[in-house]
Enzyme design. Structure first.
Site, PDB file in Angstrom:
ATOM      1  N   SER A  75     -19.316  26.325 -32.958  1.00  0.00           N
ATOM      2  CA  SER A  75     -18.210  27.096 -32.431  1.00  0.00           C
ATOM      3  C   SER A  75     -18.464  27.728 -31.058  1.00  0.00           C
ATOM      4  O   SER A  75     -17.520  28.075 -30.370  1.00  0.00           O
ATOM      5  CB  SER A  75     -17.868  28.217 -33.408  1.00  0.00           C
ATOM      6  OG  SER A  75     -18.931  29.157 -33.487  1.00  0.00           O
ATOM      7  N   LYS A 114     -19.784  35.530 -25.760  1.00  0.00           N
ATOM      8  CA  LYS A 114     -18.881  34.856 -26.698  1.00  0.00           C
ATOM      9  C   LYS A 114     -17.836  35.857 -27.182  1.00  0.00           C
ATOM     10  O   LYS A 114     -18.188  36.996 -27.498  1.00  0.00           O
ATOM     11  CB  LYS A 114     -19.700  34.306 -27.879  1.00  0.00           C
ATOM     12  CG  LYS A 114     -18.896  33.469 -28.868  1.00  0.00           C
ATOM     13  CD  LYS A 114     -19.775  32.925 -30.002  1.00  0.00           C
ATOM     14  CE  LYS A 114     -18.995  32.003 -30.934  1.00  0.00           C
ATOM     15  NZ  LYS A 114     -19.829  31.431 -32.007  1.00  0.00           N
ATOM     16  N   SER A 150     -23.596  26.725 -35.097  1.00  0.00           N
ATOM     17  CA  SER A 150     -22.700  27.019 -33.968  1.00  0.00           C
ATOM     18  C   SER A 150     -23.388  27.402 -32.662  1.00  0.00           C
ATOM     19  O   SER A 150     -22.716  27.528 -31.642  1.00  0.00           O
ATOM     20  CB  SER A 150     -21.734  28.134 -34.346  1.00  0.00           C
ATOM     21  OG  SER A 150     -20.714  27.648 -35.175  1.00  0.00           O
TER      22      SER A 150
END
Lengths: 493, 109
Positions: A159, A79, A183
């Site tokens: 997210s 990420k 998330s």
């Protein structure tokens, strides 16, 4: 042999050890898949193919010489909230324009030390603020799943949308993710993947771009529970550089994975049966209850009376901490700078150009609730409510070992469908996940079935502090009962 | 502070999320806002602050605020220098730099 990209981390590890294929071959298969998908899915902000092949070749050497790490040669996505040495790190924001860390986050260092190979940096909501991956400066990330009735794109959740989509689309075998209010778990539910948020303090936050420091916790997104256990073992460590990192030994999470749930007590919190919950979510939850019961678990109704206050308290605590954390982006030390007549103007112009709408909103809410005269009414009040939320869980865990709930109030939706007029509509996506962050507890989302629309749904398990092993064990039982979901059609090829 | 007082403050706030307040917060947050931004933000901030108002119904008298999500002893470290000595790295990502200095617009006349 099936396609290399269809293998799990566990099976690929065996194949590599036996010499069925090389780490370079495994890496190249994932590079090819990524190359074919990224225009359509936009899951990567930057790819690092050359570096990946180089690292895979080194992995092959170590496998041959018997020095293989536990993730040797496994292609992962990172990420883009994790600082990676000499590879751009954006947090999905324009304000970190051209930022190239000179250091490695503790978690990525742990993974690379264990032999993992990074394919690239994954898309996310800007500064991890969002539940649909629609706030990234680098564009929406798309879910590989579509509804069976139409051809519309769906959001992957957020997210960690790029992490979830890439794993679901078989571009990487696993991905790092972070979870401040859901998330990791919410995008995992939307994409049919396993997403685990460990206990606060289990994985180091050092080198992870900060959003809300008392809530942020990193974890893995994978295709199976077993893979989550393998990745978490590598990611977790005690780290003196993170003062909230907890000095406890990291157990071997694979060891008791298949011990079953016989005699375990599973709590069903009645407050999660919210008004207007779709029938299919209710039914999925009941299925989960039945599965665990038939495997020998005892089902016990519990009450968590402050549940409905978790999300409003979150929308005080998280923006407050974000406004403080994001004060560092001022155009001086790194990232974007916009010109201004004086220094104040330069700050204001830089932050106006560099931050997107959702981030600005949250910084402003946070600034407001921390401003003189309002701190007690908002932040202090919210932190007191947090104590009550934690107390609810402490009470429940006197009676049960783990809690079972739905992960989300519904399946994946289309871009633009939620939160356009009212940001709160989007925030409600995290209603079932945010409680675990507020109380610092570990949680995991396990793919458990398909919605009426033909898209994935997840069930969530919430565990006791630092009982990730127990949580994974129940998750494995759920996964075995639900069966693995089908692979989404590769419509982008 | 009792729930009534808090409710009172929040009520005042809801009444007051207007252009002036939005501009004040934006200034405190060091974010330049345009006229059209202000209009949007008035509605959005009102909605969010209205949502969090739900907390005013919780009785938190005699409740300690949470200071750590996980029960643990405070970690103490020795007060010694353990890091540093690489100014090149520190200024490497600066948008404007001169030698080992960050450059900013003139602050003192």
């Amino acid at each position: 042999m099936s396609e290399l990209t269809d293998l799990t981390i566990a099976t690929a590890r065996k194949g590599l050890a036996k010499g069925d294929f090389s780490a370079v071959e495994l890496c190249e298969a994932h590079i090819e898949a990524t190359d074919a998908a990224n225009d359509a899915l936009n899951t990567f902000i930057v790819t690092t193919f050359e570096l990946a092949v180089k690292r895979a070749a080194q992995s092959d050497k170590r496998i041959k010489s018997g020095d293989a790490g536990v993730l040797e040669g496994i292609p992962l996505g990172i990420k883009d909230l994790f600082c990676t040495k000499d590879v751009q790190t954006t947090a999905g924001s324009h304000i970190l324009d051209k930022f190239t860390p000179v250091y490695e986050s503790t978690i990525t260092k742990n993974l690379f030390d264990d032999g993992a190979v990074m394919i690239g940096k994954l898309n996310l909501d800007e500064f991890a603020m969002g539940s649909s991956n629609e706030t990234s400066y680098f564009g929406n990330c798309i879910n590989p799943w579509k509804r069976k009735a139409d051809d519309a794109h769906l959001v992957p959740g957020g997210s960690s949308g790029g992490s979830a989509s890439s794993v679901a689309a078989r571009l990487v075998m696993g991905a790092t993710a972070t979870d401040t209010g859901g998330s990791i778990r919410q995008p995992a539910a939307f994409t049919g993947t396993v997403g685990m948020k460990p206990t606060y303090g289990r994985c180091s936050r050092w080198g992870v771009v900060a959003f809300a420091s008392s809530l942020d916790q990193a974890g893995p997104i994978t295709r199976t529970v077993e893979d989550a256990a393998i990745m978490l073992k590598s990611m977790a460590s005690y780290d003196a550089k993170d003062t909230t990192s907890v000095d406890l030994p990291v157990p071997d999470y694979e060891k008791k994975l298949r011990d079953g749930v016989k005699g375990m007590k599973v709590g069903i919190p009645k407050e999660y049966r919210v008004e207007g919950m779709p029938d299919e979510i209710e039914q999925l939850w009941q299925k989960g209850i039945d599965w665990l019961k038939s495997e020998g678990a005892e089902i016990i109704d519990v009450s968590l009376p402050h549940t409905k206050y978790a999300l409003p308290a979150y929308y005080i605590v998280a923006p407050a901490e974000a406004s403080s954390n994001l004060a560092r982006y001022d155009g001086v030390r790194y990232g974007l700078r916009a010109e201004g007549d004086d220094i104040l103007n330069m700050y204001e112009n830089t932050r106006a150009q560099g931050f997107g709408a959702e981030v600005k909103r949250r910084i402003m809410i946070g600034t407001y609730v921390l401003s003189a005269g309002y701190y007690d009414a908002y932040y202090l009040k919210a932190q007191k409510v947090r104590t009550l939320i934690k107390r609810d869980f402490d009470e429940a865990y006197k009676k049960v070992d783990v809690l079972l709930t739905p992960t989300t109030p519904g399946p994946a939706f289309a871009p633009g469908e939620k939160g356009g007029d009212d940001p709160v509509e989007m925030y409600l996506n995290d209603i079932f996940t945010v409680t675990a962050n507020m109380a610092g507890l570990p949680g995991i989302s396990v793919p458990s079935g398909l919605s009426l629309e033909g898209t994935p749904l997840g069930l969530q398990l919430i565990g006791k502090p630092f009982d990730e092993a127990g949580l994974l064990r129940v998750a494995q039982t759920l996964e075995d009962a639900a069966g693995l979901l089908p692979t989404p059609d590769k419509w982008w090829v | 502070m009792g729930p009534e007082r808090i409710r009172g403050i929040i009520y005042e706030v809801l009444m007051k999320v207007d252009e002036k307040l939005v501009r004040r917060i934006a200034h405190l947050a060091r974010i330049k806002v345009s006229d059209s931004d202000v209009q949007h933000l008035e509605g959005e901030l009102t909605s969010i602050l209205g949502f969090v108002e739900l907390l005013s119904e919780v009785d938190t008298d005699n409740v300690e605020p949470m200071t750590s999500a996980v029960d643990r002893e405070m970690f103490e470290r020795k007060d010694v220098v353990t890091d540093g000595g690489y100014p090149d790295d520190i200024v490497k990502n600066a948008p404007e730099r001169d030698d080992h200095y960050f450059m900013v617009p003139k602050v003192v006349e």
